[in-house]
Scaffold this motif. Sequence first.
Motif, PDB file in Angstrom:
ATOM      1  N   ALA A   1       7.381  -3.491  -1.925  1.00 51.18           N
ATOM      2  CA  ALA A   1       7.604  -2.407  -0.923  1.00 51.18           C
ATOM      3  C   ALA A   1       7.448  -0.948  -1.674  1.00 51.18           C
ATOM      4  O   ALA A   1       8.109  -0.771  -2.633  1.00 51.18           O
ATOM      5  CB  ALA A   1       8.712  -2.524   0.091  1.00 51.18           C
ATOM      6  N   PHE A   2       6.711  -0.137  -1.125  1.00 49.90           N
ATOM      7  CA  PHE A   2       6.712   1.305  -1.731  1.00 49.90           C
ATOM      8  C   PHE A   2       7.863   2.208  -0.906  1.00 49.90           C
ATOM      9  O   PHE A   2       7.974   2.097   0.377  1.00 49.90           O
ATOM     10  CB  PHE A   2       5.315   2.164  -1.463  1.00 49.90           C
ATOM     11  CG  PHE A   2       4.653   1.821  -2.653  1.00 49.90           C
ATOM     12  CD1 PHE A   2       4.694   2.426  -3.889  1.00 49.90           C
ATOM     13  CD2 PHE A   2       3.398   0.746  -2.528  1.00 49.90           C
ATOM     14  CE1 PHE A   2       3.496   2.271  -4.895  1.00 49.90           C
ATOM     15  CE2 PHE A   2       2.578   0.735  -3.427  1.00 49.90           C
ATOM     16  CZ  PHE A   2       2.568   1.371  -4.637  1.00 49.90           C
ATOM     17  N   SER A   3       8.596   3.104  -1.734  1.00 50.55           N
ATOM     18  CA  SER A   3       9.392   4.012  -1.167  1.00 50.55           C
ATOM     19  C   SER A   3       8.766   4.827  -0.080  1.00 50.55           C
ATOM     20  O   SER A   3       7.472   5.141  -0.209  1.00 50.55           O
ATOM     21  CB  SER A   3      10.277   4.712  -2.050  1.00 50.55           C
ATOM     22  OG  SER A   3       9.234   5.415  -2.928  1.00 50.55           O
ATOM     23  N   PRO A   4       9.432   5.248   0.974  1.00 49.13           N
ATOM     24  CA  PRO A   4       8.751   6.319   1.794  1.00 49.13           C
ATOM     25  C   PRO A   4       7.905   7.500   1.227  1.00 49.13           C
ATOM     26  O   PRO A   4       6.824   8.059   1.621  1.00 49.13           O
ATOM     27  CB  PRO A   4       9.947   6.549   2.831  1.00 49.13           C
ATOM     28  CG  PRO A   4      10.674   5.588   2.597  1.00 49.13           C
ATOM     29  CD  PRO A   4      10.928   5.095   1.266  1.00 49.13           C
ATOM     30  N   ASP A   5       8.685   7.824   0.235  1.00 51.78           N
ATOM     31  CA  ASP A   5       7.917   9.124  -0.456  1.00 51.78           C
ATOM     32  C   ASP A   5       6.639   8.634  -1.334  1.00 51.78           C
ATOM     33  O   ASP A   5       5.870   9.303  -1.959  1.00 51.78           O
ATOM     34  CB  ASP A   5       8.636   9.987  -1.225  1.00 51.78           C
ATOM     35  CG  ASP A   5       9.567   9.213  -2.647  1.00 51.78           C
ATOM     36  OD1 ASP A   5       9.079   8.193  -2.662  1.00 51.78           O
ATOM     37  OD2 ASP A   5      10.308   9.933  -3.259  1.00 51.78           O
TER      38      ASP A   5
ATOM     39  N   LEU B   1       1.075  -1.099  -0.059  1.00 50.15           N
ATOM     40  CA  LEU B   1      -0.084  -0.027   0.166  1.00 50.15           C
ATOM     41  C   LEU B   1       1.053   1.211   0.023  1.00 50.15           C
ATOM     42  O   LEU B   1       1.691   1.327   0.768  1.00 50.15           O
ATOM     43  CB  LEU B   1      -0.881   0.007   1.013  1.00 50.15           C
ATOM     44  CG  LEU B   1      -1.890   1.155   1.140  1.00 50.15           C
ATOM     45  CD1 LEU B   1      -3.093   0.825   0.408  1.00 50.15           C
ATOM     46  CD2 LEU B   1      -2.580   0.996   2.656  1.00 50.15           C
ATOM     47  N   SER B   2       0.447   2.295  -0.912  1.00 49.43           N
ATOM     48  CA  SER B   2       1.573   3.315  -1.054  1.00 49.43           C
ATOM     49  C   SER B   2       1.275   4.173   0.196  1.00 49.43           C
ATOM     50  O   SER B   2       0.072   3.902   0.983  1.00 49.43           O
ATOM     51  CB  SER B   2       0.837   4.228  -2.087  1.00 49.43           C
ATOM     52  OG  SER B   2      -0.318   4.677  -1.934  1.00 49.43           O
ATOM     53  N   PRO B   3       2.181   4.965   0.679  1.00 42.94           N
ATOM     54  CA  PRO B   3       2.245   5.485   2.087  1.00 42.94           C
ATOM     55  C   PRO B   3       1.141   6.593   2.295  1.00 42.94           C
ATOM     56  O   PRO B   3       0.458   6.757   3.348  1.00 42.94           O
ATOM     57  CB  PRO B   3       3.580   6.445   2.092  1.00 42.94           C
ATOM     58  CG  PRO B   3       4.387   5.689   1.241  1.00 42.94           C
ATOM     59  CD  PRO B   3       3.438   5.223   0.072  1.00 42.94           C
ATOM     60  N   ASP B   4       0.443   7.069   1.000  1.00 43.57           N
ATOM     61  CA  ASP B   4      -0.593   8.006   1.192  1.00 43.57           C
ATOM     62  C   ASP B   4      -1.935   7.199   1.116  1.00 43.57           C
ATOM     63  O   ASP B   4      -3.102   7.933   1.317  1.00 43.57           O
ATOM     64  CB  ASP B   4      -0.575   9.158  -0.117  1.00 43.57           C
ATOM     65  CG  ASP B   4      -0.552   8.245  -1.440  1.00 43.57           C
ATOM     66  OD1 ASP B   4      -0.920   7.464  -1.468  1.00 43.57           O
ATOM     67  OD2 ASP B   4      -0.363   9.419  -2.394  1.00 43.57           O
ATOM     68  N   GLY B   5      -1.900   6.082   1.006  1.00 43.07           N
ATOM     69  CA  GLY B   5      -3.012   4.991   1.020  1.00 43.07           C
ATOM     70  C   GLY B   5      -3.901   5.137  -0.199  1.00 43.07           C
ATOM     71  O   GLY B   5      -5.038   4.566  -0.076  1.00 43.07           O
ATOM     72  N   LYS B   6      -3.392   5.672  -1.315  1.00 43.36           N
ATOM     73  CA  LYS B   6      -4.461   5.895  -2.404  1.00 43.36           C
ATOM     74  C   LYS B   6      -4.108   4.811  -3.414  1.00 43.36           C
ATOM     75  O   LYS B   6      -5.021   4.385  -4.296  1.00 43.36           O
ATOM     76  CB  LYS B   6      -4.135   7.288  -3.076  1.00 43.36           C
ATOM     77  CG  LYS B   6      -4.485   8.516  -2.314  1.00 43.36           C
ATOM     78  CD  LYS B   6      -4.130   9.593  -3.064  1.00 43.36           C
ATOM     79  CE  LYS B   6      -4.450  11.009  -2.085  1.00 43.36           C
ATOM     80  NZ  LYS B   6      -4.004  12.282  -2.876  1.00 43.36           N
ATOM     81  N   SER B   7      -2.929   4.178  -3.324  1.00 42.86           N
ATOM     82  CA  SER B   7      -2.645   3.229  -4.329  1.00 42.86           C
ATOM     83  C   SER B   7      -2.142   1.789  -3.652  1.00 42.86           C
ATOM     84  O   SER B   7      -1.653   1.861  -2.705  1.00 42.86           O
ATOM     85  CB  SER B   7      -1.445   3.392  -5.469  1.00 42.86           C
ATOM     86  OG  SER B   7      -1.948   4.626  -5.914  1.00 42.86           O
ATOM     87  N   LEU B   8      -2.672   0.807  -4.378  1.00 32.81           N
ATOM     88  CA  LEU B   8      -2.498  -0.587  -3.938  1.00 32.81           C
ATOM     89  C   LEU B   8      -1.647  -1.495  -5.186  1.00 32.81           C
ATOM     90  O   LEU B   8      -2.350  -1.531  -6.190  1.00 32.81           O
ATOM     91  CB  LEU B   8      -3.547  -1.427  -3.613  1.00 32.81           C
ATOM     92  CG  LEU B   8      -3.129  -2.889  -3.026  1.00 32.81           C
ATOM     93  CD1 LEU B   8      -2.772  -2.624  -1.445  1.00 32.81           C
ATOM     94  CD2 LEU B   8      -4.363  -3.900  -3.163  1.00 32.81           C
ATOM     95  N   ALA B   9      -0.465  -1.795  -4.814  1.00 30.45           N
ATOM     96  CA  ALA B   9       0.266  -2.618  -5.773  1.00 30.45           C
ATOM     97  C   ALA B   9       0.090  -4.160  -5.369  1.00 30.45           C
ATOM     98  O   ALA B   9       0.090  -4.378  -4.034  1.00 30.45           O
ATOM     99  CB  ALA B   9       1.689  -2.385  -6.021  1.00 30.45           C
TER     100      ALA B   9
END
Length: 346
Positions: free
Chosen positions: A191-195, A151-159
């Motif tokens: 894993a998503f990067s922190p940004d 899950l992206s840190p902003d919660g908008k996208s799921l990979a």
Amino acid sequence: MAKTTQKKNWVLFLLMSTAATLYGLRAHEQLGRTVAYQAAPSQSISTIHKTLQTLKNNSVWIYAIALSPDGETLASGRYDGKIELWNLRTGTLRQTLKAHEDAVSSLTISADGQTLISGSWDNRINLWDLHTGNHLHTLEDAADDVTAIALSPDGKSLAASAADKTIRLWDLKSSSQLQVQKAPTVVLSLAFSPDGQVLAGGSRDGVVRFWQRDSLSPRVALEGHQGAVQSVSFSPDGTLLASGSEDQSMKVWHLSEGKLLHTLQGHNAPVLSVAFSPDGRNLASGSYDRTIKIWNPVSGRPLKNLVGHTKSVQSIQFSPDSQTLVSSGSDATVRVWPIVAATALQ
């Protein structure tokens, strides 16, 4: 039929891995190559045996765990497709969800603590209300066994990655699929990067690959592992990436300099899971050898062994305050370890 054969092979590999670990030497057929697993030399570091909590409610392997942002709720995903919700403060089982028709391969919880997302070998990605346990909806078009989700840190996208060698990206608000990208081989960890701008994936061919978030266009790839990369984790500041592999090693990559910083060896079996602590001070690795190791991510120095699991360690995650580590294993337990004690003694 192909999927059934794949799962049987995976289970057979797990059994063979456990048996081979006893002798410190193994051979595993991987992508047409035979990779020899030689026992690494032992490290002279102290060991923690005592856990803060041990949670057990069944005899089923626990593949995946996820902690809520406040550290109070733990979700554990089982081989039989069920998800258990625990109150970590009291150590009590809150609820068991009949979530999937096959093993739960990965779990994640949204940053606002409201939504639990589960991926499974039944080709489904389900969203749940973390507080009530109610099923919210299912993301469609996961074409094969889901091997990992992020899950992206902003919660908008799921990979999500799948056994058909695809990476898919969804917009969670609309539940619409945005992108599909074919990978050279099966991606086992994400894993998503922190940004939130870059997605990293550990692959079956031993390569760590990166994709641009919105387009899923391929970026750089890191090569060096001699076995499948089972887990990847970004440091909190995004400068480092750790990768754990079936070659028994964990590598720490310096991303801005584009170089390998450390190869950490000490496990005597494949490394299944890696995790940076939220404060960036510690790096943890969990292995088929039934141990968890805590490392200094900058110096590469091993700090502690955590010993207690009686079978392989499948998943690990630090608590949000970095004070404890939670682990799950094929021994059907979830264990909570005191990490402050682990580093304070050094």
